[in-house]
Motif scaffolding. Structure first.
Motif, PDB file in Angstrom:
ATOM      1  N   GLY A 113       0.788  -1.225   0.000  1.00 42.84           N
ATOM      2  CA  GLY A 113       0.000   0.000   0.000  1.00 42.84           C
ATOM      3  C   GLY A 113       0.813   1.263   0.000  1.00 42.84           C
ATOM      4  N   MET A 114       2.028   1.212  -0.575  1.00 38.75           N
ATOM      5  CA  MET A 114       2.899   2.383  -0.559  1.00 38.75           C
ATOM      6  C   MET A 114       3.417   2.680  -1.956  1.00 38.75           C
ATOM      7  N   GLY A 115       2.468   2.935  -2.864  1.00 35.67           N
ATOM      8  CA  GLY A 115       2.828   3.443  -4.173  1.00 35.67           C
ATOM      9  C   GLY A 115       2.968   4.955  -4.096  1.00 35.67           C
ATOM     10  N   ALA A 116       2.647   5.647  -5.176  1.00 32.12           N
ATOM     11  CA  ALA A 116       2.764   7.105  -5.177  1.00 32.12           C
ATOM     12  C   ALA A 116       1.831   7.751  -4.159  1.00 32.12           C
ATOM     13  N   VAL A 117       0.652   7.167  -3.964  1.00 29.17           N
ATOM     14  CA  VAL A 117      -0.293   7.615  -2.928  1.00 29.17           C
ATOM     15  C   VAL A 117      -0.521   6.436  -1.987  1.00 29.17           C
ATOM     16  N   TYR A 118      -0.090   6.587  -0.747  1.00 25.58           N
ATOM     17  CA  TYR A 118      -0.174   5.475   0.196  1.00 25.58           C
ATOM     18  C   TYR A 118      -1.623   5.161   0.559  1.00 25.58           C
ATOM     19  N   THR A 119      -1.891   3.882   0.687  1.00 25.82           N
ATOM     20  CA  THR A 119      -3.200   3.435   1.186  1.00 25.82           C
ATOM     21  C   THR A 119      -3.075   2.722   2.523  1.00 25.82           C
ATOM     22  N   ARG A 120      -1.829   2.407   2.927  1.00 26.32           N
ATOM     23  CA  ARG A 120      -1.572   1.721   4.185  1.00 26.32           C
ATOM     24  C   ARG A 120      -0.487   2.463   4.961  1.00 26.32           C
ATOM     25  N   THR A 121      -0.417   2.213   6.250  1.00 31.01           N
ATOM     26  CA  THR A 121       0.567   2.839   7.126  1.00 31.01           C
ATOM     27  C   THR A 121       1.815   1.979   7.236  1.00 31.01           C
ATOM     28  N   THR A 122       2.779   2.467   7.986  1.00 31.70           N
ATOM     29  CA  THR A 122       3.996   1.707   8.242  1.00 31.70           C
ATOM     30  C   THR A 122       3.706   0.387   8.946  1.00 31.70           C
ATOM     31  N   HIS A 123       2.579   0.322   9.664  1.00 29.35           N
ATOM     32  CA  HIS A 123       2.184  -0.904  10.364  1.00 29.35           C
ATOM     33  C   HIS A 123       1.105  -1.673   9.602  1.00 29.35           C
TER      34      HIS A 123
END
Length: 266
Positions: A100-110
């Motif tokens: 979930g960390m493409g150009a626009v994140y959908t997920r957090t570091t966790h």
């Protein structure tokens, strides 16, 4: 509030400097219009910013500019990477999309949800990502026109302990990790960086993070563009996860300045 036109800065250096210090992840600023599309409450968002932000890297770059004999150029992102990550690509195939960390994140570091299911990334891509990419491409082009070469030095940081989003967190975590690219990072550039940071307890290469940032116009095509990523382990210079900087910051800035001067031929 930041608009696309002022969400980043190109800070001029010496006319004969080929070096651009690129600082993409230092800001915690999230415009209110973007905040509305994030599902975390205020407390959770602040904690996520502690983990995801490369805190004080803009300060390291600024102090390096002051210490360098030949002033490098600086390109600094003024908004958080939770708005857009300028070092990803909208159509990228890379594995960070899996977390979930493409150009626009959908997920957090966790790996928790950051944005609602089905959120459309296109408005953020158009408003923030594309102007940034175009300006960085132009900045590199200007250095090529002025000096015949361009050297992009990315300044990042990473936590002492791996976070759940890291797909290669099991590898070494040296005080300074140097990210390289087979095409854009020469052995000479890597050796100069290793020498510049020799006093920090050791450098490593491509672990826990790998690669460099080069605008797509030049990536894999123009050997006049060199690039290196500097990833600094956060305990070297700050209190984790998002606390104040310590005395290590000034020493790191001197290391960056030494690299800049070596690349500038002084």
């Amino acid at each position: 509030m930041y608009d696309a036109d002022d969400s980043f800065q190109l800070l001029p250096g010496a006319a004969d400097s080929p070096v651009i210090l690129h600082v993409p992840h230092s800001s915690r600023i999230i415009p209110e219009s973007v905040r509305d599309g994030i599902v975390l409450d205020d407390r959770a968002l602040e904690l996520e910013l502690d983990h995801i932000t490369d805190s004080h890297t803009a300060e390291i770059a600024a102090a390096a500019v002051e210490a360098a004999t030949v002033t490098p150029w600086r390109f600094v992102n003024g908004v958080s990477r939770l708005v857009i990550d300028p070092e990803r690509f909208p159509d990228e195939r890379e594995e960070m999309l899996a977390v979930g960390m493409g150009a626009v994140y959908t997920r957090t570091t966790h790996r928790e949800r950051l944005r609602p299911p089905g959120a459309d990334p296109r408005p953020l891509i158009e408003r923030y990502f594309r102007p940034y990419a175009e300006a960085m491409t132009a900045a590199v082009g200007e250095r090529l026109a002025a000096t015949g070469r361009a050297v992009v030095i990315d300044i990042h940081s990473y936590p002492t302990e791996p976070l759940p989003y890291e797909l290669h967190g099991e590898g070494p975590r040296p005080p300074v990790c140097l990210g390289t690219d087979d095409f854009h990072t020469s052995p000479v550039l890597l050796a100069l960086a290793e020498k510049a940071f020799v006093g920090f307890g050791g450098t490593g290469v491509n672990s826990p993070f790998t690669g460099t940032y080069v605008p797509l116009t030049y990536y894999g095509k123009d050997p006049r563009v060199s690039a290196l990523m500097i990833e600094i382990r956060r305990d070297v210079y700050m209190t984790e996860p998002g606390g104040p900087a310590g005395p290590g910051l000034a020493a790191l800035a001197r290391g960056v300045a030494g690299l800049v001067d070596a690349l500038s031929g002084v």
